[in-house]
Design an enzyme around this catalytic site. Structure first.
Site, PDB file in Angstrom:
ATOM      1  N   LYS A 101       0.875   2.154 -13.849  1.00  0.00           N
ATOM      2  CA  LYS A 101       2.228   2.179 -14.404  1.00  0.00           C
ATOM      3  C   LYS A 101       3.204   1.925 -13.267  1.00  0.00           C
ATOM      4  O   LYS A 101       3.074   2.504 -12.186  1.00  0.00           O
ATOM      5  CB  LYS A 101       2.518   3.517 -15.075  1.00  0.00           C
ATOM      6  CG  LYS A 101       1.669   3.800 -16.321  1.00  0.00           C
ATOM      7  CD  LYS A 101       2.020   5.162 -16.898  1.00  0.00           C
ATOM      8  CE  LYS A 101       1.376   5.402 -18.268  1.00  0.00           C
ATOM      9  NZ  LYS A 101      -0.087   5.518 -18.192  1.00  0.00           N
ATOM     10  N   LYS A 133      -4.835   8.058 -28.961  1.00  0.00           N
ATOM     11  CA  LYS A 133      -4.734   9.333 -28.276  1.00  0.00           C
ATOM     12  C   LYS A 133      -5.738  10.321 -28.856  1.00  0.00           C
ATOM     13  O   LYS A 133      -5.862  10.459 -30.074  1.00  0.00           O
ATOM     14  CB  LYS A 133      -3.319   9.901 -28.410  1.00  0.00           C
ATOM     15  CG  LYS A 133      -2.276   9.130 -27.627  1.00  0.00           C
ATOM     16  CD  LYS A 133      -2.487   9.265 -26.124  1.00  0.00           C
ATOM     17  CE  LYS A 133      -1.413   8.531 -25.348  1.00  0.00           C
ATOM     18  NZ  LYS A 133      -1.573   8.710 -23.882  1.00  0.00           N
TER      19      LYS A 133
END
Length: 332
Positions: free
Chosen positions: A217, A108
């Protein structure tokens, strides 16, 4: 498939609140509503800020899992990547230790309030831990503008990035960034995530030439079968990722990855390791860098162990009702 009546969904609903081992995108406790149906268990866990329209797709995915069926798999296991939150560089080894056997890491970056130097230090620590043969991808969650993305990715490129996931927010910015990176001789492929899962038309990524890779997703796209259709229509290499799911939700992501004809990248399906608990004793955590393709059943004792407080249960049941009304067009 048809959506069961709301009372049937509520009858098999269980709300849990599971603490995170480390904060992830500001989440310290992951709440989820689990659905028990005739075909097994499904998960309804849209992030708290999502309204009924967006949440209804997550409900469709949960209903598919508990009342419907998934496509037949073409593989028995799915390779997964480690996920490194926006931690300090000295915390990186401890995070990677939770993902045994994983040779790919998603890092991240662009965390609000952190300087670019923190991103560079974090990626450098991951490269040091994985060695020269490990794969590193970064995820900015749309946190940069085009020029800032180009500058920071220029600093990160020496660490041999597999790709940069959603470096900018809009599809148009992703397209422009790809052009800028090409002009500057920076070989950093661009992956689209939010531009797929949160878009009214996920195929604009394909039409504008905005990405080299698509990240999909299951829950935000409305289920395994719908996500498979999106991947096929985009015609780009796909990475299946998760949304901080419990093992129940993770099983759906694995089902999608197992059904893809081609799977050139490790998938972002190892995030159960970031949870401080789970709803099953047989957690969907990677072994030798991979997850098995299987269904997951919630355990009654663990549902009780992680049961959410009564006020949160009521909130989630109301949210389920609102998503159901949007999905079915039935305000009752």
């Amino acid at each position: 498939m048809s959506v069961p009546p709301l009372p049937e969904l509520l009858a098999g609903a269980h709300v849990v609140a599971v603490p995170m081992r480390v904060p992830f995108r500001g989440v310290r406790v992951r709440e989820a509503l689990l659905l028990e149906g005739p075909r097994g268990w499904g998960e309804f866990a849209p992030f708290l800020e999502y309204g009924p329209a967006e949440a209804s797709r997550w409900l469709a995915a949960g209903v598919e899992a508990a009342w419907g069926s998934w496509p037949e798999p073409v593989r028995d296991t799915v390779p997964v990547n480690a996920t490194v939150p926006a931690v300090t560089a000295d915390e990186v080894p401890g995070v990677l230790a939770r993902f045994p056997g994983c040779t790919t890491a998603k890092v991240k970056v662009a965390e609000r309030g952190q300087p670019a130097a923190a991103d560079v230090d974090r990626v450098a620590a991951v490269r040091s831990a994985l060695g020269r043969t490990g794969r590193i991808r970064v995820d900015a969650n749309g946190g940069w503008g085009v020029e800032e993305a180009a500058q920071v990715l220029g600093r990160l490129a020496p660490y041999d990035l597999e790709y940069a996931e959603q470096p900018c927010a809009s599809v148009e910015e992703l397209r422009d960034l790809r052009l800028v990176l090409g002009r500057r001789g920076l070989d950093v492929p661009v992956a689209a995530d939010e531009s797929i899962r949160k878009a009214s038309d996920p195929l604009r990524v394909r039409d504008l030439g905005a990405a080299d890779v698509v990240v999909v997703k299951v829950a935000p796209l409305g289920g395994v079968r719908r996500a498979l259709e999106v991947v096929q229509a985009c015609g780009l290499p796909a990475v299946v990722s998760s949304a901080l799911d419990t093992s129940v939700g993770m099983a759906a992501g694995v089902a999608l990855a197992a059904a893809l004809p081609d799977l050139p990248y490790a998938c972002g399906l190892g995030t159960v390791a970031l949870l401080g608990g789970d709803v099953t004793p047989e957690r969907m955590e990677p072994v030798d860098g991979a997850l098995p393709v299987r269904r997951v059943a919630a355990d009654p004792e663990l549902l009780e162990r992680w049961a959410a407080p009564p006020d949160r249960v009521a909130w989630w049941r109301e949210r389920l009702a609102a998503a159901h009304a949007h999905l079915t067009g039935d305000p009752a």
